[in-house]
Design a protein around this motif. Sequence first.
Motif, short mmCIF file in Angstrom:
data_model
loop_
_atom_site.label_atom_id
_atom_site.label_comp_id
_atom_site.label_asym_id
_atom_site.label_seq_id
_atom_site.Cartn_x
_atom_site.Cartn_y
_atom_site.Cartn_z
N MET A 137 33.48 -20.98 -70.67
CA MET A 137 32.65 -22.03 -71.26
C MET A 137 32.48 -21.81 -72.76
N SER B 169 25.49 -21.24 -68.12
CA SER B 169 26.86 -21.64 -68.44
C SER B 169 26.90 -22.69 -69.55
N PHE C 103 28.52 -22.55 -73.41
CA PHE C 103 29.29 -23.61 -74.06
C PHE C 103 28.76 -23.85 -75.48
#
Length: 370
Positions: free
Chosen positions: A65, A104, A108
């Motif tokens: 990510m 997650s 990112f």
Amino acid sequence: MTDIAKIGEFGLIDRLTKDIQPQNESTKYGVGDDCAVLHYTDSETLVTTDMLMEGVHFDLTYITMRQLGYKAAMVNISDIFAMNGMPRQLLISLAIDKRFDIESIEEFYVGVKEACSTWNIDIVGGDTTSSRTGLAISITCIGEARTEDIVYRNGAKETDIICVSGNLGAAYMGLQLLEREKNIYYEQYDAISHKIKVAQASGNKENIQALQTELQALNDFQPDFAGKEYLIERQLKPEARGDVIQQLREANIHPTAMMDISDGLSSELLHICQQSNCGCRIYENKIPIDYQTAVMAEELNMNVTTCALNGGEDYELLFTVPIGDHAKLEEMDSIKQIGYITKASLGKMLVSRDGNEFEITAQGWNHLKQ
């Protein structure tokens, strides 16, 4: 791992953007209201956007990510540089399915922020929503440039020199390597899973336990990319070539036409020729190719020139400059002169190493044909 539903959309946005502080004077107000407020003086505003879809543009089997965030941002930043502008602001919109937790999505954003910090770009907004078809990413980058500095695709002139930055084909070779290793993994996974089903049918508990241990070991396996790290990095962590834009400005070189190479050299060069109403000659032996790219192409029994022409995702710059700048270009190691612009009637040709000429065709990445 924290379920996104526990804090909701606005809680997620607050968590992702709480430490963002504007770096550009043109950013009057960023995240936190219905709109960002931007103010530019004595310059034109450049705007570009990209949509990235899971399963089409990226595969979470082999990209993290964090890497995905970095790459998604750089893809857009590259477009601003390709117009000879400077990127200033970024907006991020995500459609997220239930597989993803808060951590997650934070990863990112770590990648996006890393890309933005490289060029002092402000994150000024975006949107989040739910998805039933995987992860979708939409990023918009805003930049600025003086009117006289902007470079379009339609300005190439006869006798202009055709140039590229960096080297070509490495990102495509990195993709082939990652796909190969993924396929090997799934072949082994399917084979062991089949053996487990056979053992379950026969009631062989001892064999089932041994196979499950083998399957767990396979899940922990990491491919060995030793000696091919450059190819992997070019695919998973591309760099927008703002450094090349700065070099050209310092040398007082103003390109006549320019694009970034996202879909392949052949496709991008044909775009410039079509919009500039011209032809071209490029030379096979002038196309810059890294040693690892050549070795990998040979290992996969692929033509390395074809990979360099059609691979895509290099995010290098393709541009044309007046022939009078030839001497200046010779002093720049990161820029290679690969050919020249001709009359449209002379066609768009590749001159091979043995002197034969072949018409250039657009065989690069086409999202809608995949």
